[in-house]
Design a protein around this motif. Structure first.
Motif, PDB file in Angstrom:
ATOM      1  N   PHE A   2       0.854  -1.184   0.000  1.00 29.23           N
ATOM      2  CA  PHE A   2       0.000   0.000   0.000  1.00 29.23           C
ATOM      3  C   PHE A   2       0.889   1.232   0.000  1.00 29.23           C
ATOM      4  CE2 PHE A   2      -2.309   3.254   2.550  1.00 29.23           C
ATOM      5  CZ  PHE A   2      -3.494   3.348   1.822  1.00 29.23           C
ATOM      6  N   GLU A   3       0.386   2.294  -0.599  1.00 28.62           N
ATOM      7  CA  GLU A   3       1.139   3.552  -0.558  1.00 28.62           C
ATOM      8  C   GLU A   3       0.174   4.731  -0.610  1.00 28.62           C
ATOM      9  OE1 GLU A   3       5.021   5.719  -2.603  1.00 28.62           O
ATOM     10  OE2 GLU A   3       4.717   3.554  -2.728  1.00 28.62           O
ATOM     11  N   THR A   4       0.442   5.730   0.203  1.00 31.82           N
ATOM     12  CA  THR A   4      -0.370   6.939   0.196  1.00 31.82           C
ATOM     13  C   THR A   4       0.435   8.061   0.840  1.00 31.82           C
ATOM     14  OG1 THR A   4      -2.570   7.830   0.681  1.00 31.82           O
ATOM     15  CG2 THR A   4      -1.485   6.641   2.455  1.00 31.82           C
ATOM     16  N   GLU A   5      -0.077   9.257   0.759  1.00 25.06           N
ATOM     17  CA  GLU A   5       0.547  10.389   1.427  1.00 25.06           C
ATOM     18  C   GLU A   5      -0.518  11.370   1.879  1.00 25.06           C
ATOM     19  OE1 GLU A   5       2.619  13.349  -1.236  1.00 25.06           O
ATOM     20  OE2 GLU A   5       2.558  11.623  -2.594  1.00 25.06           O
TER      21      GLU A   5
ATOM     22  N   GLY B  44      -8.035  13.940   3.458  1.00 24.38           N
ATOM     23  CA  GLY B  44      -6.909  13.313   2.768  1.00 24.38           C
ATOM     24  C   GLY B  44      -5.701  13.121   3.652  1.00 24.38           C
ATOM     25  N   GLY B  45      -5.921  12.989   4.953  1.00 23.72           N
ATOM     26  CA  GLY B  45      -4.814  12.839   5.886  1.00 23.72           C
ATOM     27  C   GLY B  45      -4.540  11.392   6.246  1.00 23.72           C
ATOM     28  N   ILE B  46      -3.511  11.220   7.074  1.00 26.53           N
ATOM     29  CA  ILE B  46      -3.185   9.918   7.656  1.00 26.53           C
ATOM     30  C   ILE B  46      -3.417  10.051   9.160  1.00 26.53           C
ATOM     31  CG2 ILE B  46      -1.387   8.189   8.032  1.00 26.53           C
ATOM     32  CD1 ILE B  46      -0.023   9.228   5.458  1.00 26.53           C
ATOM     33  N   LEU B  47      -4.468   9.420   9.645  1.00 23.88           N
ATOM     34  CA  LEU B  47      -4.876   9.531  11.045  1.00 23.88           C
ATOM     35  C   LEU B  47      -4.286   8.380  11.847  1.00 23.88           C
ATOM     36  CD1 LEU B  47      -6.772  10.761  13.289  1.00 23.88           C
ATOM     37  CD2 LEU B  47      -8.535   9.183  12.438  1.00 23.88           C
ATOM     38  N   PHE B  48      -3.716   8.680  13.022  1.00 23.08           N
ATOM     39  CA  PHE B  48      -3.244   7.609  13.903  1.00 23.08           C
ATOM     40  C   PHE B  48      -3.981   7.696  15.241  1.00 23.08           C
ATOM     41  CE2 PHE B  48      -0.424  11.195  14.694  1.00 23.08           C
ATOM     42  CZ  PHE B  48      -0.269  11.218  16.079  1.00 23.08           C
TER      43      PHE B  48
ATOM     44  N   SER C  88       4.401   3.989   3.020  1.00 24.99           N
ATOM     45  CA  SER C  88       4.644   2.968   2.005  1.00 24.99           C
ATOM     46  C   SER C  88       4.769   1.614   2.682  1.00 24.99           C
ATOM     47  CB  SER C  88       5.928   3.293   1.228  1.00 24.99           C
ATOM     48  OG  SER C  88       6.220   2.272   0.286  1.00 24.99           O
ATOM     49  N   ILE C  89       4.022   0.617   2.205  1.00 32.91           N
ATOM     50  CA  ILE C  89       4.069  -0.729   2.761  1.00 32.91           C
ATOM     51  C   ILE C  89       4.452  -1.706   1.653  1.00 32.91           C
ATOM     52  CG2 ILE C  89       2.787  -2.561   3.937  1.00 32.91           C
ATOM     53  CD1 ILE C  89       0.898  -0.408   5.017  1.00 32.91           C
TER      54      ILE C  89
END
Length: 301
Positions: free
Chosen positions: A159-162, A187-191, A279-280
């Protein structure tokens, strides 16, 4: 010389020796360290001798120092939110570090100013005798970097994103939702992470973020540690896995586990508000955070 101030804007500090060990850790790396009045005093369960004293101590540290390290989380930051000088902090460019209840600061600072902060170990964690070397190493590496890449193992597929990295404690995220202190990130990456909650509450909080549209607007959700999950006589086999599975089935946003972040002695440092690339490949995840503090240390021999 880099300057750090240690303050207690949330709960009171019970382990002063841990804070002193954190102080020595910084001093050994060439930092000038100031410890605020709120660390050494308390009023009921809160840091500082009073609400106003705690707020004043935090604002003073943010104005005086380059980095403000919170002594611990607990409860209490939401009480002082209206009195925090967010615009002044942003103008000065002070970095604030902490996690758990300090998630309130990270969310509010991002929402009100777009400013970046650190979801990171507190002084009580850095000075804990059981603190994992990974926690200390990663913390100082992030402090000294312009860009930094974390790696961790995940069962998730390639998987890949930004997007913009943001998040923190799950319960605090839900407590801030609907207030002016909650960021409107698309469009964020939430943790997320949490501690000492039953599985059904973790599911309920995730459902709230899904049903409110928050999670659906993200590119990915990184799952940190959900530690000390409380069991109930009503569970009959229901647990954390079932809670996460139910929530993940009700959104198109992927849930990616394995992030080493949360209420454990081994935890990463994350830059809230940083443009990041995830990136995975072959179950190895790389999370590159851009725009880290870039402090330069001068180690004392």
């Amino acid at each position: 010389m880099n300057r750090v101030g240690i303050t207690a804007p949330s709960g009171n500090v019970l382990d002063i020796e841990a804070v002193e060990r954190a102080r020595a850790l910084f001093e050994g790396r060439g930092w000038d360290v100031a410890v605020g009045e709120s660390v050494y005093s308390s009023s009921m369960r809160f840091g500082g001798s009073s609400e106003s004293a705690r707020t004043s101590d935090f604002n003073h540290m943010c104005m005086k120092e380059e980095l403000v390290l919170c002594a611990r989380g607990g409860y209490g930051f939401s009480r002082i939110l209206p009195g925090v000088d967010f615009s002044v902090i942003a103008q000065k460019g002070t970095w604030v570090a902490g996690f758990s209840d300090i998630t309130f600061f990270s969310l509010a600072y991002l929402a009100l100013t777009g400013g970046k902060s650190l979801q990171a170990p507190t002084a009580s964690v850095l000075g804990n005798l059981e603190c994992d070397p990974y926690t200390i190493e990663t913390f100082f590496n992030v402090l000294g970097a312009t860009d930094y890449t974390l790696d961790f193992h995940t069962p998730f597929h390639d998987f890949e994103t930004e997007g913009k990295l943001w998040g923190g404690n799950l319960s605090i995220l839900c407590a801030a939702l609907g207030t002016p202190y909650f960021p409107r990130i698309k469009g964020g990456i939430l943790f997320v992470e949490d501690v000492d909650e039953p599985a059904y509450k973790i599911e309920r909080n995730l459902n709230q973020l899904i049903q409110s549209g928050v999670i659906e607007n993200q590119k990915a959700v990184l799952l940190g540690d959900f530690s000390q999950v409380r069991r109930s006589a009503h569970d009959f086999g229901y647990g954390l896995d079932e809670a996460l599975s139910f929530a993940s089935m009700h959104t198109s946003t992927p849930f990616i586990s394995g992030l080493p972040f949360g209420h454990k002695m081994k935890m990463a440092t994350l830059v809230v508000g940083a443009q990041s690339v995830l990136s995975i490949r072959s179950h190895k995840a790389l999370l590159t955070m851009k725009g880290c503090p870039a402090f330069r240390e001068r180690i004392r021999l």
